[in-house]
Every structure is written in structure tokens, then in C-alpha cells.
Design a protein around this motif. Structure first.
Motif, PDB file in Angstrom:
ATOM      1  N   UNK A 174       7.566   9.017  31.634  1.00 13.69           N
ATOM      2  CA  UNK A 174       8.859   8.437  31.251  1.00 13.69           C
ATOM      3  C   UNK A 174       9.023   8.384  29.733  1.00 13.69           C
ATOM      4  N   UNK A 175       7.950   8.136  29.004  1.00 13.81           N
ATOM      5  CA  UNK A 175       8.059   8.143  27.540  1.00 13.81           C
ATOM      6  C   UNK A 175       8.491   9.519  27.054  1.00 13.81           C
ATOM      7  N   UNK A 176       7.913  10.560  27.596  1.00  9.76           N
ATOM      8  CA  UNK A 176       8.272  11.919  27.178  1.00  9.76           C
ATOM      9  C   UNK A 176       9.673  12.293  27.669  1.00  9.76           C
ATOM     10  N   UNK A 177       9.950  11.927  28.917  1.00 10.21           N
ATOM     11  CA  UNK A 177      11.226  12.325  29.521  1.00 10.21           C
ATOM     12  C   UNK A 177      12.416  11.691  28.812  1.00 10.21           C
ATOM     13  N   UNK A 178      12.280  10.463  28.338  1.00  6.42           N
ATOM     14  CA  UNK A 178      13.414   9.735  27.763  1.00  6.42           C
ATOM     15  C   UNK A 178      13.359   9.652  26.241  1.00  6.42           C
ATOM     16  N   UNK A 179      12.431  10.368  25.620  1.00  3.85           N
ATOM     17  CA  UNK A 179      12.331  10.340  24.160  1.00  3.85           C
ATOM     18  C   UNK A 179      13.596  10.926  23.528  1.00  3.85           C
ATOM     19  N   UNK A 180      14.109  10.241  22.530  1.00  5.96           N
ATOM     20  CA  UNK A 180      15.271  10.745  21.798  1.00  5.96           C
ATOM     21  C   UNK A 180      16.572  10.687  22.561  1.00  5.96           C
ATOM     22  N   UNK A 181      16.612   9.934  23.648  1.00  5.27           N
ATOM     23  CA  UNK A 181      17.846   9.850  24.446  1.00  5.27           C
ATOM     24  C   UNK A 181      18.924   9.106  23.662  1.00  5.27           C
TER      25      UNK A 181
ATOM     26  N   UNK B 186       8.064   0.392  37.569  1.00  2.00           N
ATOM     27  CA  UNK B 186       9.266  -0.456  37.573  1.00  2.00           C
ATOM     28  C   UNK B 186      10.176  -0.143  36.385  1.00  2.00           C
ATOM     29  N   UNK B 187      11.472  -0.194  36.615  1.00  2.00           N
ATOM     30  CA  UNK B 187      12.435   0.140  35.559  1.00  2.00           C
ATOM     31  C   UNK B 187      12.233  -0.739  34.325  1.00  2.00           C
ATOM     32  N   UNK B 188      11.940  -2.015  34.536  1.00  2.00           N
ATOM     33  CA  UNK B 188      11.736  -2.916  33.397  1.00  2.00           C
ATOM     34  C   UNK B 188      10.588  -2.436  32.520  1.00  2.00           C
ATOM     35  N   UNK B 189       9.529  -1.887  33.162  1.00  2.00           N
ATOM     36  CA  UNK B 189       8.383  -1.374  32.408  1.00  2.00           C
ATOM     37  C   UNK B 189       8.773  -0.100  31.652  1.00  2.00           C
ATOM     38  N   UNK B 190       9.616   0.723  32.254  1.00  2.00           N
ATOM     39  CA  UNK B 190      10.090   1.931  31.575  1.00  2.00           C
ATOM     40  C   UNK B 190      10.844   1.561  30.301  1.00  2.00           C
ATOM     41  N   UNK B 191      11.736   0.576  30.415  1.00  2.00           N
ATOM     42  CA  UNK B 191      12.492   0.128  29.236  1.00  2.00           C
ATOM     43  C   UNK B 191      11.545  -0.376  28.154  1.00  2.00           C
ATOM     44  N   UNK B 192      10.549  -1.130  28.585  1.00  2.00           N
ATOM     45  CA  UNK B 192       9.590  -1.679  27.628  1.00  2.00           C
ATOM     46  C   UNK B 192       8.824  -0.574  26.913  1.00  2.00           C
ATOM     47  N   UNK B 193       8.411   0.452  27.649  1.00  2.00           N
ATOM     48  CA  UNK B 193       7.613   1.526  27.064  1.00  2.00           C
ATOM     49  C   UNK B 193       8.445   2.473  26.201  1.00  2.00           C
ATOM     50  N   UNK B 194       9.645   2.787  26.659  1.00  2.00           N
ATOM     51  CA  UNK B 194      10.492   3.728  25.916  1.00  2.00           C
ATOM     52  C   UNK B 194      11.062   3.071  24.667  1.00  2.00           C
ATOM     53  N   UNK B 195      11.365   1.776  24.743  1.00  2.00           N
ATOM     54  CA  UNK B 195      11.873   1.046  23.581  1.00  2.00           C
ATOM     55  C   UNK B 195      13.208   1.558  23.079  1.00  2.00           C
ATOM     56  N   UNK B 196      14.232   1.638  23.933  1.00  2.00           N
ATOM     57  CA  UNK B 196      15.536   2.137  23.472  1.00  2.00           C
ATOM     58  C   UNK B 196      16.214   1.125  22.557  1.00  2.00           C
ATOM     59  N   UNK B 197      17.239   1.598  21.865  1.00  2.00           N
ATOM     60  CA  UNK B 197      18.058   0.701  21.045  1.00  2.00           C
ATOM     61  C   UNK B 197      18.712  -0.328  21.962  1.00  2.00           C
ATOM     62  N   UNK B 198      18.497  -1.606  21.659  1.00  2.00           N
ATOM     63  CA  UNK B 198      19.011  -2.661  22.532  1.00  2.00           C
ATOM     64  C   UNK B 198      20.272  -3.268  21.951  1.00  2.00           C
ATOM     65  N   UNK B 199      21.188  -3.614  22.837  1.00  2.00           N
ATOM     66  CA  UNK B 199      22.440  -4.231  22.427  1.00  2.00           C
ATOM     67  C   UNK B 199      22.948  -5.093  23.571  1.00  2.00           C
ATOM     68  N   UNK B 200      23.521  -6.241  23.228  1.00  2.00           N
ATOM     69  CA  UNK B 200      24.108  -7.104  24.246  1.00  2.00           C
ATOM     70  C   UNK B 200      25.417  -6.541  24.791  1.00  2.00           C
ATOM     71  N   UNK B 201      25.908  -5.475  24.169  1.00  2.00           N
ATOM     72  CA  UNK B 201      27.193  -4.916  24.577  1.00  2.00           C
ATOM     73  C   UNK B 201      27.067  -3.883  25.688  1.00  2.00           C
ATOM     74  N   UNK B 202      25.839  -3.410  25.950  1.00  2.00           N
ATOM     75  CA  UNK B 202      25.690  -2.406  27.014  1.00  2.00           C
ATOM     76  C   UNK B 202      24.267  -2.436  27.553  1.00  2.00           C
ATOM     77  N   UNK B 203      24.096  -1.859  28.734  1.00  2.00           N
ATOM     78  CA  UNK B 203      22.787  -1.805  29.377  1.00  2.00           C
ATOM     79  C   UNK B 203      21.889  -0.807  28.652  1.00  2.00           C
ATOM     80  N   UNK B 204      20.566  -1.004  28.687  1.00  2.00           N
ATOM     81  CA  UNK B 204      19.660  -0.052  28.032  1.00  2.00           C
ATOM     82  C   UNK B 204      19.488   1.219  28.853  1.00  2.00           C
ATOM     83  N   UNK B 205      19.264   2.316  28.157  1.00  2.00           N
ATOM     84  CA  UNK B 205      18.981   3.645  28.705  1.00  2.00           C
ATOM     85  C   UNK B 205      20.171   4.297  29.395  1.00  2.00           C
ATOM     86  N   UNK B 206      20.873   3.618  30.259  1.00  2.00           N
ATOM     87  CA  UNK B 206      22.040   4.224  30.903  1.00  2.00           C
ATOM     88  C   UNK B 206      23.104   3.158  31.124  1.00  2.00           C
ATOM     89  N   UNK B 207      24.350   3.589  31.179  1.00  2.00           N
ATOM     90  CA  UNK B 207      25.467   2.684  31.413  1.00  2.00           C
ATOM     91  C   UNK B 207      26.290   3.110  32.630  1.00  2.00           C
TER      92      UNK B 207
END
Length: 761
Positions: free
Chosen positions: A2-9, A134-155
């Protein structure tokens, strides 16, 4: 994986929303339901079998294609739920095993849909093979830009239910499944599809903070239309898959472009002025502080100079450069060039000598009109220099009658030089007919007449000056020439407008922003009845302030128009606009008389309502092209596939826009490096080319940055000795107009690059 797959997204999918994204998600939502009939569903299943895919994969690939067409983003991330029961031991356990997967796909508009389906299939299989994280672990490992205005990784979510429902049974009871009302939305969009007998039932859940019901309904219709096209021809390119129904396409291409109106097609600009001078010979034509010139006097002075210009060889398609300070002579020079049969080339006296020389050489001007105070800065060349104050005796004795007509409406009237991406300014060649068309429509709409005093604010080298001068002088109004100090101080601007009893004006949007936000706006004189703005995007804050302190007593018109489409292409009344316009993009309105506007995708297809595309302009307002630039003209002025007129063309503006529900247009930005600074078009490539001409600069990039006073230019430079920013600034001052010299310089060790090696602006 998942780190490789979602890098630079990309952090967010930039969907074309009806309203700006709020800073905090509210999760308010609604839904629209639609069905895919059994015949379409059968075709989708056959396509899936033929490609070694599942129905889920076909629907997801089509959804990716739709999102690509809506966003112009090629990197699409969609979330999808999985049951999580991958082991036999869990099948009969009670509990929630559901997990969320991210399916990332690259969408290319020029490839067949079948290729996209193949990549989506591979992405799905890879995600399924690693679904137990688990998706929560994916978010933790990938470390996407976080914002309260939208969901992480996908919307955007896509879910497909193909588990058959069995009716619940209980003795003595009749049990029926009922769809529950749901007023929430977890994501910006969620598409949920379910197999129902032979067909497919679907619903599109949407965030009501972002989307209206009508928008969601259109999106559902476009998805169905795209699926029909995929079944009919799976080898069709993704960018060419049809989204629009016949009614929607007719509305976009025809109904919203019904602008046909009569105007004097064979008239020239100077002929309209001569007719007005004959009707109102004693009316004031031009006012500059204490100097006042009547129509008859202005006409005689222009005639004498025109006869002199003809003796110097000026005629149709011959250029007369006008390098004069703002004065009555400037207006005389413009009129005289037209009356002689030629075309005028306005040159701002503040331009650096090198730029003036390039403009004179490129236009091959026969004559340069100037004044004694500017002679020292006037370049020498093959052109004849006529000094209007010093050489007055040379033409003062010539006849004051109108010269006989030699030019036609098809001849050039003026050439406006704009910034060029190649490092050199380019000349936009405008024919008489193009401006006459605009004057006929705008003149009637604005009701300009003998009681009006129209402020001449713009630089002569800016095409708005043609609007100001000729809209005034062909309608019997008085042209009021501003002083230099009026553009430097809002207080001075308001004071002078009151002193001269100005009634109408056309202001750069950037200056109007300053005026609207200034306390002096309350003192705008009661004589002012019309304010036209244009040149860049109008902002909501100044509009709210204007409405608060000026209100409906002054008519406010927002205009849009590149020089290549003759001053104004679209206009929008803001005087009584609805307040909800202030929450999003302020509209630029609808096409003016005899012009057409199309919002087109990258594949030259009409973009749906609400979807951003490149704005293309056609009709009688188009320029002939770029002077001495046939290749650039062919690139930007293309055949019009939507017009039945032989030889009809479209100008590719490079501006991004979208249609609103009612047919009005909203400007959203640029697709290239062009920016607007205080209303001036600036190609950053021209500044970069000039910077690279300095010995110490090895690499550079120029960008426009937002600031409290409007956009400002910042230059980023790499090289030895570039810390001497004042030397770089002086180097640019010698080559570029003042508005193109960056206000700030930043030295870098290297320029940042995107993953594909381009400068990351």
C-alpha cells in the motif's frame, strides 16, 4: 504494497462542485436513484466476460472514466468496501468484517476504454490480494495530506452489491424491505449499484454542501450514457465517449449561443465617428482637465493629419504607430490613422526602448506619431517620425474635409501587442467589422448618449481603450481623459470623477477591487450610472462591499474578453445579482451579440454543465489572427465544427470555464502559464526568457502569487551571483513593461521538479 501503491497520490479529487468546499465536513447528504435496464445490464455482463473481468470492474472503470471527464485528472482514486470474509471459518460468524480498499487507476483520454478496463482489473486484483490491512492502518502508513474538509486518500466511493436478497419469513407475518431515508453522505460522492433481477438499480449519494440535486441527476444521466457507449463500442477512446444526450448538447451548442443581431457590417469605425460629428458638431467630444474639443474640431484635426498620412503612403493594411501621452493628440492620431485608410498600433510611452523597437519592427510601421517630449526615447528605423506638436505646420494647412474612403470593414483597424510565451510580444490584428459589431450591441445596451461623460482610463496599448474611445465618439458622448494621478489614488480618482461629472467608465477589475474595498467608494459621485469591469476574475469580497456602499444606483457589468475576440466576449449584470453568487465563482455571463462561446473538453467535445473545460470563442468578434505569426494563428484559431458557416473559426482562449445551470459562464482559471496582473495579460515565459538573457541566471521560473493588493509576480532564479536582485530588476526594466517586472526575487539552489521532470510551479 500500500505504501508503494499510493505513493504520490493526489490529495483530493477536484470535482466540479456547485459550491466551494467548506473548511469542515458536515456530512449532510442526499441521493438520486436511477436504473440500468436489463438490456444494458446484459451488454455490460457480456463485455465483462469478454475481457476476463467482473461486472464490478466494468462499472468501476466506467465510473473512473466519468470522474476523469469531470475533473481532467488522470490519477483517480476510488474507495470501495469489501466484505472481509475471505476465510470459510468467518462465513457464519456475526459481526462487522467490512474493510475499505483504495483502487487507484491512471485514466488516459486517448486510449480505448478496453485498455482502461484492463488496468482497473489489475488494480482491483492487487487490492483484493492485500485487503486484510485495515484502512485506518493504510492511512497511517501512507501519511496523506490531512484536512478536515475532505476524507483522506479518496473522496469518492463505489460499492456493488451482487448478493441475492432472500425474503425474510416469519409465521403469521408479511415482511417487506423498505428503503430508509438517509440525509447523510460519508463522502463527496458514493455510487452504489445492485443487481436486481435482470437489471441494475443504482443510487448516487452526494454531499449537499457541495452539490445540488440537479447536478447529481445530470451526473447519473451521464454515467448511464457513458455505459451505453461502452457497450456499443468498447474500443472507443475514453476522452471521446459521449456523455450528453441530444437535448443537453443542443442546449450547450445552440440554445445558449443564439446571439444573432443586425449591425452595420460594412461600416468602418471612422465612418461611424464622422456620421456622429455631422449630427452633433458643437457637442463636446474630448475633455482633458481645462481643454475641451468639440466633435467638429476633433474631426477637422484628424482629417488634416489623415491627409498628411496619405501623402506619406498610409493606406489599407499600412500601420501607423501611435506613441503619445494621454491627450487629445492621442485621440486625433488614432482617428487619423483610420481615416487615412490604415491601422493604428498603440504604443505606451512608458515601454522600454527595446520593446518599442520590436513592436515597430514587427508591425513594419510606415509612420510613428509621437510628441517632442518623447523624441529622445523614440527608436529610429525605416518609419517616418511625425511629431504632432513640433511638426504641426506640416499638416495644419491641409484640408479639413473627410478623406475619401479607401478601407473596408474587412481591413485592419488596429493591432494590440500582448505578452508572448516565446519571449516576444505578439500583435493581435483586429478588423473594423469586429469592433463595429461590439459597439453596435454594447452601445445600444449601455444607452451611451449625448448626456454621458465616459472616462478614458485604460492605457492606449490595452484593448479596452478602443472600447472607451469609440463607444463614446460614435454615440455623441464626451470622452474624459484621466490624469496619471487618478490610477495611483482612489481618493483622487473619486475626486476627479466628481469634478468632471463622469457618468460611465470601464475599469480594470483589479482597480475596481481597490475602489470597492476603499472607504472612498461611499463618495462615488451621484453622476456615475454605469461601471464596466473586466480584465481578470472578479472577487466576492469587493462585490459584497460594492453592494453594501453603492448598491443598485450604479449599474455594474462584469465583462470577459481576450484581445483576440475584440474587447468583450461575454458580460454579466452584477447590479441585481443574487447573493448566492458571492459564495462561488462570480459569473462572466453570456456571449454578446454575434459571438458564440463553447466550453470544450481536452478532446474537443462539449463539456457538461458544471464541468470545467477550455473556453472557445467564435463569431464576428474574432481577430484576423496574430500579425506575422501564421503558425501561431493556425494553432490558436481553429476550424469551428459547430458552425454551418464556411470558414468559421474558433479561438482557443486557454481560459478554463464552466457553464452554470442557467447558461451563464463562470471563469475558473488558466490551462497554461498566462496570468493576469492588474488587468494586464502576462505570459510568464516572456519574463523567463528575459531573465535567462542575464549572464548570472542559469535557470528561472516566474509565478503569480496572491496578495492583499491582487496578484504579484515572483521570480525564482538559479545561478551564480543571482543574489544581486536589483541588477536583475534593472535588467528586466530595460526589456519589459513595468507591470511585467516581478515584485519579488527568490534565489534557489535548484528549481523543484514534478515526477515527470517539469518545473513544479
Amino acid at each position: 504494497y500500500w505504501r508503494e501503491r499510493l505513493a504520490g497520490a493526489p490529495p483530493v479529487l477536484e470535482l466540479p462542485t456547485d459550491r466551494p468546499r467548506p473548511a469542515l465536513q458536515s456530512y449532510r447528504g442526499s441521493r438520486v436513484s436511477f436504473d440500468l435496464d436489463p438490456e444494458l445490464a446484459r451488454g455490460l455482463r457480456e463485455l465483462a466476460r469478454g475481457e476476463g473481468a467482473t461486472l464490478f470492474m466494468v462499472l468501476l472503470a466506467a465510473f473512473d472514466a466519468l470522474l476523469y471527464r469531470y475533473t481532467n485528472q488522470t490519477d483517480i482514486l476510488v474507495g470501495t468496501p469489501v466484505a472481509g470474509r475471505t476465510r470459510a471459518e468467518t462465513e457464519r460468524l456475526i459481526g462487522c468484517f467490512v474493510n475499505t480498499l483504495v483502487v487507484r487507476a491512471e485514466v488516459r483520454g486517448g486510449e480505448p476504454f478496453r485498455e482502461l478496463l484492463r488496468r482497473v482489473r489489475e488494480a482491483c486484483l492487487g487490492a483484493y490480494a492485500h485487503q486484510e490491512v485495515p484502512f485506518e492502518r493504510v492511512v497511517e502508513e501512507v501519511g496523506p495530506e490531512r484536512s478536515l474538509s475532505h476524507a483522506p486518500l479518496f473522496q469518492v466511493m463505489f460499492a456493488f452489491n451482487n448478493t441475492p436478497r432472500t425474503a425474510a419469513r416469519a409465521e403469521g407475518l408479511s415482511i417487506e424491505a423498505v428503503e430508509a431515508e438517509n440525509a447523510t453522505a460519508q463522502f463527496d460522492l458514493s455510487l452504489v449499484a445492485s443487481e436486481t433481477g435482470g437489471g441494475i438499480a443504482a443510487r448516487l449519494e452526494y454531499n449537499t454542501d457541495l452539490f445540488d440535486e440537479a447536478t447529481a441527476g445530470r451526473m447519473a444521466g451521464h454515467f448511464r450514457r457513458l455505459l451505453e457507449a461502452v457497450v456499443a463500442e468498447p474500443t472507443e477512446r475514453v476522452g471521446q465517449l459521449p456523455l450528453l444526450g441530444e437535448d443537453e448538447e443542443r442546449r450547450l451548442l445552440l440554445d445558449w449561443n443564439r446571439t444573432r443581431a443586425e449591425y452595420p457590417r460594412d461600416a468602418c469605425l471612422h465612418q461611424l465617428f464622422e456620421a456622429q460629428a455631422e449630427r452633433t458638431p458643437d457637442a463636446p467630444a474630448v475633455l482633458l482637465e481645462e481643454e475641451r474639443v468639440t466633435y467638429s474640431e476633433l474631426n477637422r484635426r484628424a482629417n488634416r493629419l489623415a491627409h498628411h498620412l496619405r501623402s506619406l503612403g498610409v493606406g489599407p493594411e499600412v500601420f501607423v504607430a501611435v506613441m503619445l501621452n494621454r491627450s487629445v493628440e492621442m485621440v486625433v492620431g488614432m482617428l487619423a490613422a483610420l481615416k487615412a485608410g490604415g491601422a493604428y498600433v498603440p504604443i505606451d510611452p512608458d515601454y522600454p526602448a527595446g520593446r518599442v523597437l520590436r513592436m515597430l519592427s514587427d508591425s513594419r510601421a510606415r509612420v510613428l506619431l509621437t510628441e517632442e517630449s518623447l523624441l529622445a526615447s523614440a527608436p529610429r528605423g525605416d518609419w517616418r517620425v511625425v511629431c504632432l506638436d513640433r511638426d504641426r505646420e506640416a499638416f495644419a494647412g491641409r484640408g479639413g474635409e473627410n478623406p475619401g474612403p479607401v478601407s473596408t470593414a474587412d481591413n485592419l483597424a488596429y493591432v494590440i501587442y500582448t505578452s508572448g510565451s516565446t519571449g516576444l510580444p505578439k500583435g493581435v490584428a483586429i478588423q473594423h467589422r469586429s469592433l463595429v459589431n461590439y459597439l453596435a450591441g454594447a452601445g445600444a445596451d449601455y444607452s451611451i448618449g449625448g448626456d454621458d461623460r465616459f472616462l478614458q482610463f485604460a492605457s492606449a496599448s490595452f484593448d479596452t481603450s478602443a472600447e472607451e474611445v469609440f463607444l463614446t465618439l460614435t454615440r455623441g458622448a464626451t470622452l474624459v481623459l484621466r490624469t496619471k494621478s487618478m490610477s495611483d489614488s482612489v481618493a483622487e480618482f473619486v475626486r476627479r470623477c466628481e469634478e468632471w461629472k463622469v457618468t460611465a467608465m470601464s475599469l480594470p477589475t483589479a482597480f475596481w477591487h481597490e475602489l470597492a474595498m476603499s472607504p472612498e467608494v461611499e463618495g462615488l459621485p451621484g453622476t456615475v450610472r454605469l461601471v464596466i469591469i473586466g480584465g481578470e476574475k472578479a472577487l466576492a469580497g469587493p462585490l459584497a462591499s460594492w453592494r453594501r456602499y453603492v448598491g443598485p444606483r450604479v449599474r455594474l457589468v462584469n465583462t470577459y474578453g481576450p484581445s483576440e475576440a475584440t474587447v468583450v466576449t461575454t458580460k454579466e449584470e452584477l447590479t441585481g445579482a443574487a447573493d448566492d453568487d458571492e459564495a462561488g465563482d462570480i459569473p462572466i455571463g453570456r456571449p454578446v451579440e454575434n459571438l458564440r462561446a463553447y466550453v470544450l473538453s481536452q478532446n474537443f467535445r462539449p463539456a457538461p454543465v458544471g464541468v470545467v473545460g477550455e473556453l472557445h470563442v467564435g463569431g464576428d468578434g474574432l481577430a484576423r489572427g496574430y500579425l506575422n505569426r501564421p503558425a501561431l494563428t493556425a494553432e490558436r484559431f481553429v476550424p469551428d465544427p459547430f458552425s454551418g458557416e464556411p470558414g468559421a473559426r474558433l479561438y482557443r482562449t486557454g481560459d478554463l470555464a464552466r457553464y452554470l445551470d442557467d447558461g451563464r459562464l463562470a471563469y475558473t482559471g488558466r490551462r497554461d502559464g498566462q496570468v493576469k496582473v492588474r488587468g494586464f495579460r502576462v505570459e510568464v515565459g516572456e519574463i523567463e526568457a528575459a531573465l535567462l538573457g542575464h549572464a548570472s541566471v542559469r535557470e528561472c521560473a516566474v509565478a503569480a502569487r496572491a496578495s492583499a493588493g491582487g496578484a504579484r509576480l515572483v521570480a525564482y532564479v538559479v545561478g551564480e551571483g543571482v543574489a544581486d536582485f536589483e541588477a536583475l530588476r534593472e535588467h528586466l526594466r530595460e526589456r519589459l513593461p513595468a507591470y511585467m517586472v516581478p515584485s519579488q526575487f527568490v534565489g534557489l539552489e535548484r528549481l523543484p521538479l514534478t515526477p515527470n521532470g517539469k518545473v513544479d510551479r
